[in-house]
Write a protein that holds these residues in place. Structure first.
Motif, PDB file in Angstrom:
ATOM      1  N   ASP A  88       1.290  -1.241   0.168  1.00 32.48           N
ATOM      2  CA  ASP A  88       0.304   0.061   0.295  1.00 32.48           C
ATOM      3  C   ASP A  88       0.867   1.487  -0.397  1.00 32.48           C
ATOM      4  OD1 ASP A  88      -1.623   1.995   0.230  1.00 32.48           O
ATOM      5  OD2 ASP A  88      -2.412   0.627   1.911  1.00 32.48           O
ATOM      6  N   SER A  89       1.236   2.029  -0.980  1.00 31.00           N
ATOM      7  CA  SER A  89       2.127   2.998  -1.547  1.00 31.00           C
ATOM      8  C   SER A  89       1.765   4.396  -0.704  1.00 31.00           C
ATOM      9  CB  SER A  89       1.944   3.072  -2.933  1.00 31.00           C
ATOM     10  OG  SER A  89       1.195   3.477  -3.550  1.00 31.00           O
ATOM     11  N   GLU A  90       0.261   4.719  -0.664  1.00 33.65           N
ATOM     12  CA  GLU A  90      -0.541   5.572  -0.029  1.00 33.65           C
ATOM     13  C   GLU A  90       0.474   5.599   1.746  1.00 33.65           C
ATOM     14  OE1 GLU A  90      -3.013   7.421  -3.074  1.00 33.65           O
ATOM     15  OE2 GLU A  90      -4.096   6.633  -1.562  1.00 33.65           O
ATOM     16  N   ALA A  91      -0.550   4.555   2.025  1.00 29.56           N
ATOM     17  CA  ALA A  91      -0.189   4.320   3.382  1.00 29.56           C
ATOM     18  C   ALA A  91       0.846   4.570   4.135  1.00 29.56           C
ATOM     19  CB  ALA A  91      -0.556   3.173   3.751  1.00 29.56           C
ATOM     20  N   VAL A  92       2.020   3.697   3.161  1.00 29.09           N
ATOM     21  CA  VAL A  92       3.815   3.879   3.635  1.00 29.09           C
ATOM     22  C   VAL A  92       4.062   5.330   3.103  1.00 29.09           C
ATOM     23  CG1 VAL A  92       5.657   3.275   2.638  1.00 29.09           C
ATOM     24  CG2 VAL A  92       4.176   1.785   2.576  1.00 29.09           C
ATOM     25  N   GLU A  93       3.640   6.709   2.159  1.00 32.89           N
ATOM     26  CA  GLU A  93       3.873   7.822   2.337  1.00 32.89           C
ATOM     27  C   GLU A  93       2.870   8.387   3.746  1.00 32.89           C
ATOM     28  OE1 GLU A  93       3.366  10.900  -0.930  1.00 32.89           O
ATOM     29  OE2 GLU A  93       2.620   9.653  -1.133  1.00 32.89           O
ATOM     30  N   LEU A  94       1.664   8.048   3.720  1.00 35.39           N
ATOM     31  CA  LEU A  94       0.854   9.027   4.738  1.00 35.39           C
ATOM     32  C   LEU A  94       2.135   8.840   6.620  1.00 35.39           C
ATOM     33  CD1 LEU A  94      -0.869   9.955   6.411  1.00 35.39           C
ATOM     34  CD2 LEU A  94      -2.535   7.917   6.345  1.00 35.39           C
ATOM     35  N   MET A  95       2.708   6.994   6.912  1.00 29.91           N
ATOM     36  CA  MET A  95       2.803   6.829   7.870  1.00 29.91           C
ATOM     37  C   MET A  95       5.041   7.459   8.040  1.00 29.91           C
ATOM     38  SD  MET A  95       0.533   5.233   9.484  1.00 29.91           S
ATOM     39  CE  MET A  95       1.960   5.124  10.878  1.00 29.91           C
ATOM     40  N   LEU A  96       5.057   7.449   7.055  1.00 28.45           N
ATOM     41  CA  LEU A  96       6.454   7.858   6.995  1.00 28.45           C
ATOM     42  C   LEU A  96       6.236   9.643   7.221  1.00 28.45           C
ATOM     43  CD1 LEU A  96       8.287   6.012   4.001  1.00 28.45           C
ATOM     44  CD2 LEU A  96       8.649   6.274   5.755  1.00 28.45           C
ATOM     45  N   GLU A  97       5.515  10.059   5.829  1.00 24.67           N
ATOM     46  CA  GLU A  97       4.913  11.691   6.639  1.00 24.67           C
ATOM     47  C   GLU A  97       5.112  12.039   7.919  1.00 24.67           C
ATOM     48  OE1 GLU A  97       2.250  12.690   3.690  1.00 24.67           O
ATOM     49  OE2 GLU A  97       3.247  12.738   2.289  1.00 24.67           O
ATOM     50  N   ARG A  98       4.533  10.920   8.859  1.00 26.82           N
ATOM     51  CA  ARG A  98       3.621  11.064   9.702  1.00 26.82           C
ATOM     52  C   ARG A  98       4.911  10.986  11.225  1.00 26.82           C
ATOM     53  NH1 ARG A  98      -0.457   8.093  12.212  1.00 26.82           N
ATOM     54  NH2 ARG A  98      -1.126   9.789  13.781  1.00 26.82           N
ATOM     55  N   GLY A  99       5.989  10.523  10.637  1.00 25.34           N
ATOM     56  CA  GLY A  99       7.847  10.208  11.400  1.00 25.34           C
ATOM     57  C   GLY A  99       7.270   8.584  11.917  1.00 25.34           C
ATOM     58  N   ALA A 100       6.337   7.758  11.144  1.00 18.23           N
ATOM     59  CA  ALA A 100       7.208   6.317  11.688  1.00 18.23           C
ATOM     60  C   ALA A 100       9.003   5.988  11.554  1.00 18.23           C
ATOM     61  CB  ALA A 100       6.253   5.950  10.610  1.00 18.23           C
ATOM     62  N   ASP A 101       9.105   4.996  11.836  1.00 16.00           N
ATOM     63  CA  ASP A 101      10.577   4.638  11.501  1.00 16.00           C
ATOM     64  C   ASP A 101      10.580   3.794  11.301  1.00 16.00           C
ATOM     65  OD1 ASP A 101      13.045   4.798  11.797  1.00 16.00           O
ATOM     66  OD2 ASP A 101      13.461   3.623  14.346  1.00 16.00           O
ATOM     67  N   PRO A 102      11.054   4.236   9.080  1.00 19.26           N
ATOM     68  CA  PRO A 102      11.631   2.939   9.122  1.00 19.26           C
ATOM     69  C   PRO A 102      12.718   2.035   9.144  1.00 19.26           C
ATOM     70  CG  PRO A 102      13.091   4.774   7.938  1.00 19.26           C
ATOM     71  CD  PRO A 102      12.455   5.774   9.293  1.00 19.26           C
ATOM     72  N   LEU A 138      13.583   4.256   1.231  1.00 18.82           N
ATOM     73  CA  LEU A 138      15.376   4.718   0.825  1.00 18.82           C
ATOM     74  C   LEU A 138      14.999   6.157   1.395  1.00 18.82           C
ATOM     75  CD1 LEU A 138      16.375   2.153  -1.199  1.00 18.82           C
ATOM     76  CD2 LEU A 138      16.425   1.666   1.308  1.00 18.82           C
ATOM     77  N   GLU A 139      14.443   6.481   1.245  1.00 23.02           N
ATOM     78  CA  GLU A 139      14.479   7.864   0.771  1.00 23.02           C
ATOM     79  C   GLU A 139      14.355   9.449   2.616  1.00 23.02           C
ATOM     80  OE1 GLU A 139      11.378   9.911  -1.614  1.00 23.02           O
ATOM     81  OE2 GLU A 139      12.709   9.098  -3.813  1.00 23.02           O
ATOM     82  N   HIS A 140      13.811   8.164   3.137  1.00 24.06           N
ATOM     83  CA  HIS A 140      13.754   8.178   4.766  1.00 24.06           C
ATOM     84  C   HIS A 140      14.846   8.084   5.757  1.00 24.06           C
ATOM     85  CE1 HIS A 140       9.708  10.263   3.120  1.00 24.06           C
ATOM     86  NE2 HIS A 140       9.305  10.336   4.189  1.00 24.06           N
ATOM     87  N   GLY A 141      15.453   7.382   5.321  1.00 22.18           N
ATOM     88  CA  GLY A 141      16.172   6.911   5.923  1.00 22.18           C
ATOM     89  C   GLY A 141      16.780   4.935   6.297  1.00 22.18           C
ATOM     90  N   ALA A 142      15.519   4.511   4.939  1.00 23.67           N
ATOM     91  CA  ALA A 142      15.447   2.614   5.904  1.00 23.67           C
ATOM     92  C   ALA A 142      17.490   2.197   4.977  1.00 23.67           C
ATOM     93  CB  ALA A 142      15.051   2.029   4.526  1.00 23.67           C
ATOM     94  N   ASP A 143      17.469   1.181   6.339  1.00 23.78           N
ATOM     95  CA  ASP A 143      18.695   1.246   5.954  1.00 23.78           C
ATOM     96  C   ASP A 143      18.948  -0.547   4.918  1.00 23.78           C
ATOM     97  OD1 ASP A 143      21.324  -0.254   5.820  1.00 23.78           O
ATOM     98  OD2 ASP A 143      21.859  -0.438   8.376  1.00 23.78           O
ATOM     99  N   VAL A 144      19.176  -0.065   3.660  1.00 18.32           N
ATOM    100  CA  VAL A 144      19.383  -1.512   2.840  1.00 18.32           C
ATOM    101  C   VAL A 144      20.067  -2.939   2.802  1.00 18.32           C
ATOM    102  CG1 VAL A 144      21.482  -0.845   1.455  1.00 18.32           C
ATOM    103  CG2 VAL A 144      19.831  -1.996   0.416  1.00 18.32           C
ATOM    104  N   ASP A 145      21.027  -2.580   4.047  1.00 22.12           N
ATOM    105  CA  ASP A 145      22.055  -3.562   4.387  1.00 22.12           C
ATOM    106  C   ASP A 145      21.508  -3.805   5.748  1.00 22.12           C
ATOM    107  OD1 ASP A 145      23.226  -4.194   1.867  1.00 22.12           O
ATOM    108  OD2 ASP A 145      24.823  -2.521   3.018  1.00 22.12           O
ATOM    109  N   HIS A 146      20.496  -3.927   6.444  1.00 26.14           N
ATOM    110  CA  HIS A 146      20.467  -3.968   7.972  1.00 26.14           C
ATOM    111  C   HIS A 146      19.645  -5.177   7.959  1.00 26.14           C
ATOM    112  CE1 HIS A 146      18.556  -3.942  11.671  1.00 26.14           C
ATOM    113  NE2 HIS A 146      17.083  -5.089  11.206  1.00 26.14           N
TER     114      HIS A 146
END
Length: 245
Positions: A88-102, A138-146
């Motif tokens: 759900d790309s819209e829900a992901v965008e919404l939660m990231l805008e609200r400060g969810a930790d990626p 990724l634009e909100h800081g997700a660690d691709v190598d976690h």
């Protein structure tokens, strides 16, 4: 070749129109009334997205707006992780805008990237949503190598699933996954050859699409060697590749 271009040249977010619908009533309640822990016993993100897509509204987003970004279920999954898992790309965008930790891990150490890498239901019909979700995370800081508790990264899981839009999203975000598989020393290209070479023609052809993105856009070195000194090409030949000789 056409398949590669169709995936690599994904239209920008601004040019894509989303229409959603709803088939169930969503309660409207203030965020302050929601407990930090969330038990998702009455809300199914996948079903909610499907219903919205069917009917052309977006009432499911009221649930995402009402809950605290840090709220999680009994497995430690946040609403951002659930949105990613649903594709759900819209829900992901919404939660990231609200400060969810990626990078918020669940009980298994898996972040939202892992949940989208597992391949949301029916992703084949909307691969662009997978691309957008990866870009957003990724634009909100997700660690691709976690790595999760088993030592795997999300990218290795995406290889196992053959989820090519995941890698297009990495390329669009200019990510450079560098992690190798512990023990074998596999790069993502080695893992791809090990998983798909010598299977059937369609699966291996799909794998070649991912291989092209890995090498041309993500900086994976095709000459890299495993802990046993094998290149991806040598591994593909050993697995009976239908296309590599």
């Amino acid at each position: 070749a056409g398949k590669v271009h169709a995936l690599v040249h994904v239209p920008s977010r601004a040019s894509v129109l989303f229409s959603f619908s709803v088939s169930f009533p969503i309660p409207h309640f203030p965020e302050v009334a929601v407990a930090p822990k969330l038990m998702l016993s009455k809300f199914d993100p996948v079903a909610a997205l499907f219903d919205d897509l069917q009917r052309g509204t977006d009432e499911r987003l009221d649930v995402y707006r009402a809950l605290r970004p840090e709220a999680e279920d009994e497995n430690g999954m946040t609403m951002l992780a659930h949105a990613a898992r649903a594709g759900d790309s819209e829900a992901v965008e919404l939660m990231l805008e609200r400060g969810a930790d990626p990078n918020a891990p669940d009980r298994s150490g898996r972040t939202p990237l892992f949940h989208v890498a597992e391949g949301p239901h029916d992703w084949v019909s909307h691969p662009e949503d997978i691309v957008y979700i990866i870009e957003d995370l990724l634009e909100h800081g997700a660690d691709v190598d976690h790595a999760d508790d088993s030592g795997k990264t999300a990218s290795f899981i995406a290889v196992e699933r053959g989820l090519h839009p995941y890698f297009v999203g990495l390329a669009r975000a200019q990510a450079r996954p560098t992690a190798r598989e512990s023990g074998t020393g596999y790069t993502l290209l080695h893992a791809l050859c090990d998983r798909f070479c010598g299977t059937d023609a369609n699966q291996e052809a799909d794998a070649l699409v991912i291989a092209q993105v890995l090498v041309e856009h993500l900086g994976i070195d095709p000459r890299a060697r495993t802990s046993l000194g094998r290149t991806a090409r040598a591994l593909a030949v050993a697995r009976g590749s239908l296309f590599v000789a």
